[in-house]
Design a protein around this motif. Sequence first.
Motif, PDB file in Angstrom:
ATOM      1  N   GLY A 289      47.980  49.079  25.283  1.00  0.00           N
ATOM      2  CA  GLY A 289      48.695  48.457  24.170  1.00  0.00           C
ATOM      3  C   GLY A 289      48.972  46.981  24.311  1.00  0.00           C
ATOM      4  N   PHE A 290      48.264  46.285  25.220  1.00  0.00           N
ATOM      5  CA  PHE A 290      48.449  44.840  25.396  1.00  0.00           C
ATOM      6  C   PHE A 290      47.225  44.113  24.840  1.00  0.00           C
ATOM      7  CE2 PHE A 290      50.942  46.871  28.702  1.00  0.00           C
ATOM      8  CZ  PHE A 290      52.144  46.168  28.669  1.00  0.00           C
ATOM      9  N   SER A 291      47.438  43.214  23.925  1.00  0.00           N
ATOM     10  CA  SER A 291      46.319  42.489  23.321  1.00  0.00           C
ATOM     11  C   SER A 291      45.950  41.246  24.117  1.00  0.00           C
ATOM     12  CB  SER A 291      46.656  42.095  21.881  1.00  0.00           C
ATOM     13  OG  SER A 291      47.846  41.320  21.847  1.00  0.00           O
ATOM     14  N   SER A 292      46.864  40.794  24.998  1.00  0.00           N
ATOM     15  CA  SER A 292      46.632  39.589  25.784  1.00  0.00           C
ATOM     16  C   SER A 292      46.659  39.908  27.272  1.00  0.00           C
ATOM     17  CB  SER A 292      47.708  38.541  25.472  1.00  0.00           C
ATOM     18  OG  SER A 292      47.769  37.543  26.460  1.00  0.00           O
ATOM     19  N   PRO A 293      45.589  39.598  28.021  1.00  0.00           N
ATOM     20  CA  PRO A 293      45.582  39.845  29.467  1.00  0.00           C
ATOM     21  C   PRO A 293      46.706  39.106  30.189  1.00  0.00           C
ATOM     22  CG  PRO A 293      43.366  39.369  28.677  1.00  0.00           C
ATOM     23  CD  PRO A 293      44.289  39.084  27.539  1.00  0.00           C
ATOM     24  N   SER A 294      47.022  37.891  29.746  1.00  0.00           N
ATOM     25  CA  SER A 294      48.074  37.123  30.409  1.00  0.00           C
ATOM     26  C   SER A 294      49.440  37.776  30.207  1.00  0.00           C
ATOM     27  CB  SER A 294      48.096  35.683  29.879  1.00  0.00           C
ATOM     28  OG  SER A 294      48.315  35.665  28.476  1.00  0.00           O
ATOM     29  N   HIS A 295      49.685  38.302  28.998  1.00  0.00           N
ATOM     30  CA  HIS A 295      50.947  39.001  28.736  1.00  0.00           C
ATOM     31  C   HIS A 295      51.018  40.284  29.548  1.00  0.00           C
ATOM     32  CE1 HIS A 295      53.675  41.482  25.937  1.00  0.00           C
ATOM     33  NE2 HIS A 295      54.433  40.642  26.625  1.00  0.00           N
ATOM     34  N   PHE A 296      49.898  40.977  29.627  1.00  0.00           N
ATOM     35  CA  PHE A 296      49.832  42.204  30.427  1.00  0.00           C
ATOM     36  C   PHE A 296      50.151  41.904  31.884  1.00  0.00           C
ATOM     37  CE2 PHE A 296      46.758  44.917  32.983  1.00  0.00           C
ATOM     38  CZ  PHE A 296      47.633  45.990  33.088  1.00  0.00           C
TER      39      PHE A 296
ATOM     40  N   PRO B  28      48.077  42.854  38.255  1.00  0.00           N
ATOM     41  CA  PRO B  28      47.070  43.928  38.154  1.00  0.00           C
ATOM     42  C   PRO B  28      45.866  43.670  39.051  1.00  0.00           C
ATOM     43  CG  PRO B  28      47.843  43.291  35.978  1.00  0.00           C
ATOM     44  CD  PRO B  28      48.417  42.294  36.938  1.00  0.00           C
ATOM     45  N   TYR B  29      45.456  42.408  39.183  1.00  0.00           N
ATOM     46  CA  TYR B  29      44.297  42.078  40.006  1.00  0.00           C
ATOM     47  C   TYR B  29      44.558  42.407  41.475  1.00  0.00           C
ATOM     48  CZ  TYR B  29      43.103  39.464  35.796  1.00  0.00           C
ATOM     49  OH  TYR B  29      42.829  39.127  34.503  1.00  0.00           O
ATOM     50  N   ARG B  30      45.752  42.058  41.953  1.00  0.00           N
ATOM     51  CA  ARG B  30      46.090  42.330  43.346  1.00  0.00           C
ATOM     52  C   ARG B  30      46.310  43.827  43.575  1.00  0.00           C
ATOM     53  NH1 ARG B  30      50.497  38.392  45.433  1.00  0.00           N
ATOM     54  NH2 ARG B  30      48.777  36.990  44.953  1.00  0.00           N
ATOM     55  N   GLU B  31      46.913  44.490  42.603  1.00  0.00           N
ATOM     56  CA  GLU B  31      47.185  45.924  42.710  1.00  0.00           C
ATOM     57  C   GLU B  31      45.899  46.713  42.864  1.00  0.00           C
ATOM     58  OE1 GLU B  31      50.071  47.566  43.331  1.00  0.00           O
ATOM     59  OE2 GLU B  31      50.827  48.107  41.347  1.00  0.00           O
ATOM     60  N   ARG B  32      44.891  46.323  42.116  1.00  0.00           N
ATOM     61  CA  ARG B  32      43.622  47.045  42.174  1.00  0.00           C
ATOM     62  C   ARG B  32      43.006  46.966  43.560  1.00  0.00           C
ATOM     63  NH1 ARG B  32      39.630  47.487  37.453  1.00  0.00           N
ATOM     64  NH2 ARG B  32      40.687  49.477  37.402  1.00  0.00           N
ATOM     65  N   GLY B  33      43.260  45.882  44.273  1.00  0.00           N
ATOM     66  CA  GLY B  33      42.655  45.710  45.587  1.00  0.00           C
ATOM     67  C   GLY B  33      43.369  46.425  46.705  1.00  0.00           C
ATOM     68  N   THR B  34      44.554  46.990  46.420  1.00  0.00           N
ATOM     69  CA  THR B  34      45.316  47.620  47.491  1.00  0.00           C
ATOM     70  C   THR B  34      44.957  49.079  47.644  1.00  0.00           C
ATOM     71  OG1 THR B  34      47.170  48.050  45.987  1.00  0.00           O
ATOM     72  CG2 THR B  34      47.220  46.011  47.265  1.00  0.00           C
TER      73      THR B  34
ATOM     74  N   ILE C 254      40.175  44.816  33.916  1.00  0.00           N
ATOM     75  CA  ILE C 254      41.586  44.538  33.669  1.00  0.00           C
ATOM     76  C   ILE C 254      41.854  44.437  32.172  1.00  0.00           C
ATOM     77  CG2 ILE C 254      43.495  42.947  34.086  1.00  0.00           C
ATOM     78  CD1 ILE C 254      42.561  44.433  36.581  1.00  0.00           C
ATOM     79  N   ILE C 255      40.967  43.803  31.448  1.00  0.00           N
ATOM     80  CA  ILE C 255      41.166  43.653  30.000  1.00  0.00           C
ATOM     81  C   ILE C 255      41.077  45.007  29.304  1.00  0.00           C
ATOM     82  CG2 ILE C 255      38.731  43.094  29.611  1.00  0.00           C
ATOM     83  CD1 ILE C 255      41.788  41.922  27.553  1.00  0.00           C
ATOM     84  N   GLU C 256      40.180  45.875  29.778  1.00  0.00           N
ATOM     85  CA  GLU C 256      40.086  47.224  29.199  1.00  0.00           C
ATOM     86  C   GLU C 256      41.351  48.029  29.464  1.00  0.00           C
ATOM     87  OE1 GLU C 256      35.281  48.185  29.325  1.00  0.00           O
ATOM     88  OE2 GLU C 256      36.479  48.441  31.137  1.00  0.00           O
ATOM     89  N   VAL C 257      41.895  47.897  30.664  1.00  0.00           N
ATOM     90  CA  VAL C 257      43.147  48.573  30.992  1.00  0.00           C
ATOM     91  C   VAL C 257      44.270  48.045  30.109  1.00  0.00           C
ATOM     92  CG1 VAL C 257      44.914  48.875  32.766  1.00  0.00           C
ATOM     93  CG2 VAL C 257      42.498  49.132  33.360  1.00  0.00           C
ATOM     94  N   ALA C 258      44.308  46.740  29.939  1.00  0.00           N
ATOM     95  CA  ALA C 258      45.340  46.124  29.100  1.00  0.00           C
ATOM     96  C   ALA C 258      45.273  46.669  27.676  1.00  0.00           C
ATOM     97  CB  ALA C 258      45.182  44.607  29.103  1.00  0.00           C
ATOM     98  N   LEU C 259      44.082  46.688  27.101  1.00  0.00           N
ATOM     99  CA  LEU C 259      43.922  47.166  25.724  1.00  0.00           C
ATOM    100  C   LEU C 259      44.270  48.644  25.598  1.00  0.00           C
ATOM    101  CD1 LEU C 259      40.576  45.356  24.790  1.00  0.00           C
ATOM    102  CD2 LEU C 259      42.866  44.819  23.925  1.00  0.00           C
ATOM    103  N   ALA C 260      43.877  49.437  26.597  1.00  0.00           N
ATOM    104  CA  ALA C 260      44.164  50.876  26.565  1.00  0.00           C
ATOM    105  C   ALA C 260      45.649  51.163  26.709  1.00  0.00           C
ATOM    106  CB  ALA C 260      43.393  51.592  27.671  1.00  0.00           C
TER     107      ALA C 260
END
Length: 348
Positions: A294-301, A313-319, A286-292
């Motif tokens: 343009g989000f520097s903060s996972p919580s903001h993403f 994002p965590y729930r989306e990945r599981g669907t 999730i953090i790699e996706v966020a950085l790729a």
Amino acid sequence: MSADKPRRFTFLLLDRFTMLPFAAAIEPLRLANRAAGKTLFEWRLIGPGGDVAVCSNGARVVLDGGLDAEIAFGRDDVVILCGGIGIARVATKPVLNWLRKQARSGAGIGAVCTGAWVLAEAGLLDGRKATIHWENHDGLAEAFPEVDLYRSVFVHDGNRLTAAGGTSSIDLMLHLIAEWHGDALAAEVADQMLHTAIRTDQDRQRLSIPTRIGVRHPRLAAVIARMEGNLEDPISPATLARDAGMSTRQLERLFRRYLNRSPKRYYMETRLARARNLLMQTEMSIIEVALASGFSSPSHFSKCYRAQYGSTPYRERGTGAAPNGGENAPTVHGSGRPGTDRPLSRSR
């Protein structure tokens, strides 16, 4: 190869492959045979199961065999891998090993739609030029940086062939027909298919920005192109405006007038769309996706993602996407009539 010997194609159909690029690849071969008045091409269909392949729309295609079929490949043979939904899941060890084996034999290896992902997973695109559907481009680029990835409709790099999906398979096949049997035959096949504009490997996949957004405004299109090219490191609205030769207020008015949103909102939506593709198509954290994106903060993403898509994002990945069709989906037969046993795999 002998001028009288037909060139042989083997189509490897993976589970939930996309029908359109497959059909767009096989039909030019049939029409070339018809136009030439002789068999220039032969083809067969195989799949990991060996009996039936189910495509993403639920239709079922009868196969000639599985990966264990006794097939002797040579330099004049071409393998075309047909991918579709959930491509990472079907890039199994038997499929990867089979592809590597055929590559060692010297056969041409190609892929349509998302099939390029499997070729990359097998290491068959390392240091090679390739393309994939624009929706999967970012994911493949992140997962396989050793692939020289292009956004063109198709790429022909030596004995590696990739087409982006949809109707791009037509253009790739017309390119091969022209190379092997002349431009006149390729043009005749295109005419039969009502394919009035044959694209080359220099043509890009997506519609132009003005066509996509429904607005023909050069400076607005230029700003959007700049945004799309800088998703990992977003550019401030002030810088975008300055470089486009206008004030920040003018840029705001331009976006409000034509797109009914601010530049900042449009940029955010574009970055989140990229993040969603990466979440669905890669194993990036999730953090790699966020950085790729343009989000520097996972919580903001996560906050922005939930506001846009109604899920974290965590729930989306599981669907993931649910398969279409089912046990009662129609079977495609070579004769075009239901209830026959003749597979769609013979040259006509």
